[in-house]
Write a protein that holds these residues in place. Sequence first.
Motif, mmCIF file in Angstrom:
data_model
loop_
_atom_site.group_PDB
_atom_site.id
_atom_site.type_symbol
_atom_site.label_atom_id
_atom_site.label_comp_id
_atom_site.label_asym_id
_atom_site.label_seq_id
_atom_site.Cartn_x
_atom_site.Cartn_y
_atom_site.Cartn_z
ATOM 1 N N THR A 45 8.795 -35.242 -20.996
ATOM 2 C CA THR A 45 9.896 -34.933 -20.088
ATOM 3 C C THR A 45 10.787 -36.144 -19.867
ATOM 4 N N VAL A 46 10.287 -37.338 -20.153
ATOM 5 C CA VAL A 46 11.095 -38.547 -20.003
ATOM 6 C C VAL A 46 11.950 -38.755 -21.248
ATOM 7 N N ILE A 47 11.318 -38.691 -22.409
ATOM 8 C CA ILE A 47 12.016 -38.862 -23.681
ATOM 9 C C ILE A 47 12.078 -37.506 -24.354
ATOM 10 N N ARG A 48 13.268 -37.073 -24.660
ATOM 11 C CA ARG A 48 13.421 -35.747 -25.260
ATOM 12 C C ARG A 48 13.276 -35.857 -26.774
ATOM 13 N N TYR A 49 12.182 -35.320 -27.301
ATOM 14 C CA TYR A 49 11.940 -35.301 -28.732
ATOM 15 C C TYR A 49 12.391 -33.992 -29.368
ATOM 16 N N GLU A 50 12.517 -32.943 -28.597
ATOM 17 C CA GLU A 50 12.826 -31.625 -29.123
ATOM 18 C C GLU A 50 14.304 -31.520 -29.476
ATOM 19 N N THR A 51 14.597 -30.728 -30.511
ATOM 20 C CA THR A 51 15.984 -30.562 -30.938
ATOM 21 C C THR A 51 16.664 -29.383 -30.262
ATOM 22 N N THR A 52 15.902 -28.472 -29.699
ATOM 23 C CA THR A 52 16.524 -27.339 -29.021
ATOM 24 C C THR A 52 16.271 -27.430 -27.521
ATOM 25 N N LEU A 53 17.213 -26.898 -26.789
ATOM 26 C CA LEU A 53 17.123 -26.938 -25.332
ATOM 27 C C LEU A 53 15.995 -26.049 -24.819
ATOM 28 N N ASP A 54 15.721 -24.956 -25.509
ATOM 29 C CA ASP A 54 14.654 -24.040 -25.079
ATOM 30 C C ASP A 54 13.283 -24.704 -25.147
ATOM 31 N N TYR A 109 18.368 -36.078 5.933
ATOM 32 C CA TYR A 109 18.451 -36.755 4.641
ATOM 33 C C TYR A 109 17.281 -37.724 4.428
ATOM 34 N N ARG A 110 16.623 -38.125 5.484
ATOM 35 C CA ARG A 110 15.498 -39.048 5.333
ATOM 36 C C ARG A 110 14.322 -38.394 4.607
ATOM 37 N N HIS A 111 14.338 -37.076 4.461
ATOM 38 C CA HIS A 111 13.288 -36.381 3.721
ATOM 39 C C HIS A 111 13.606 -36.278 2.227
ATOM 40 N N ARG A 112 14.621 -36.965 1.770
ATOM 41 C CA ARG A 112 15.012 -36.957 0.358
ATOM 42 C C ARG A 112 13.915 -37.561 -0.517
ATOM 43 N N TYR A 113 13.045 -38.380 0.050
ATOM 44 C CA TYR A 113 11.996 -39.013 -0.739
ATOM 45 C C TYR A 113 11.080 -37.973 -1.388
ATOM 46 N N VAL A 114 10.976 -36.782 -0.803
ATOM 47 C CA VAL A 114 10.125 -35.739 -1.378
ATOM 48 C C VAL A 114 10.660 -35.324 -2.748
ATOM 49 N N VAL A 115 11.977 -35.205 -2.867
ATOM 50 C CA VAL A 115 12.590 -34.840 -4.142
ATOM 51 C C VAL A 115 12.412 -35.971 -5.153
ATOM 52 N N GLU A 116 12.645 -37.197 -4.713
ATOM 53 C CA GLU A 116 12.493 -38.334 -5.620
ATOM 54 C C GLU A 116 11.031 -38.497 -6.063
ATOM 55 N N ARG A 117 10.096 -38.194 -5.191
ATOM 56 C CA ARG A 117 8.684 -38.254 -5.560
ATOM 57 C C ARG A 117 8.368 -37.217 -6.633
ATOM 58 N N THR A 118 8.948 -36.032 -6.521
ATOM 59 C CA THR A 118 8.746 -35.006 -7.547
ATOM 60 C C THR A 118 9.334 -35.459 -8.872
ATOM 61 N N HIS A 119 10.480 -36.129 -8.847
ATOM 62 C CA HIS A 119 11.054 -36.655 -10.087
ATOM 63 C C HIS A 119 10.116 -37.676 -10.721
ATOM 64 N N SER A 120 9.463 -38.494 -9.910
ATOM 65 C CA SER A 120 8.507 -39.455 -10.472
ATOM 66 C C SER A 120 7.284 -38.745 -11.038
ATOM 67 N N TRP A 121 6.893 -37.610 -10.452
ATOM 68 C CA TRP A 121 5.790 -36.833 -11.021
ATOM 69 C C TRP A 121 6.172 -36.287 -12.387
ATOM 70 N N PHE A 122 7.431 -35.877 -12.558
ATOM 71 C CA PHE A 122 7.891 -35.426 -13.870
ATOM 72 C C PHE A 122 7.832 -36.561 -14.891
ATOM 73 N N HIS A 123 8.037 -37.785 -14.449
ATOM 74 C CA HIS A 123 8.024 -38.919 -15.366
ATOM 75 C C HIS A 123 6.611 -39.321 -15.772
ATOM 76 N N ASN A 124 5.602 -38.699 -15.197
ATOM 77 C CA ASN A 124 4.238 -38.928 -15.664
ATOM 78 C C ASN A 124 3.978 -38.234 -16.995
ATOM 79 N N PHE A 125 4.841 -37.312 -17.377
ATOM 80 C CA PHE A 125 4.711 -36.594 -18.641
ATOM 81 C C PHE A 125 5.731 -37.168 -19.618
#
Length: 165
Positions: free
Chosen positions: A138-147, A119-135
């Motif tokens: 992806t942080v604020i959803r402006y689109e009206t459709t899920l697609d 479980y100590r390697h969980r930081y890799v997943v959290e780091r990827t989530h922070s990479w998604f937040h650079n966009f």
Amino acid sequence: MDGSCGGRLVRTGEKGGDGVGNTKCGKGTKVVDIVDSRGIPLAIHVTAANHDEVKLIEPTLDRLQIPNKVPEHLIHDRAADSDPLRQRLSEERGIELVCPHRKSRKKPPTQDGRACRRYRHRYVVERTHSWFHNFRRTVIRYETTLDRFAGWIHLASALITMRQL
């Protein structure tokens, strides 16, 4: 009230759309991802935020693009502490679920300390989530459709993959 403003249609109303669900903090969308040991996204599942994470793990595993690259261990947080999920993953897919037990757990523990050391390697997943937040999209959803929103998430994961290779 509907109106016109500079050639644009203006509508007042509640936030909504496809794939928006109620949560404790309002409305939102949940993005569940599977990453490899370097943090590169392998599978992404986008759904409304009012679904349990335990029920979203198996549909995300079904979205893996490389069928022969099934992970041996799946590291998740306390939200995935479910004995039926552990049993289904180990019997049907051969995957060991590594997550700490919830503090309010009534049943005896199913994992010893050796499995929880992963479980100590969980930081890799959290780091990827922070990479998604650079966009921002992806942080604020402006689109009206899920697609459309899922398209932005997949574009961000492609950019993350290209940066890491």
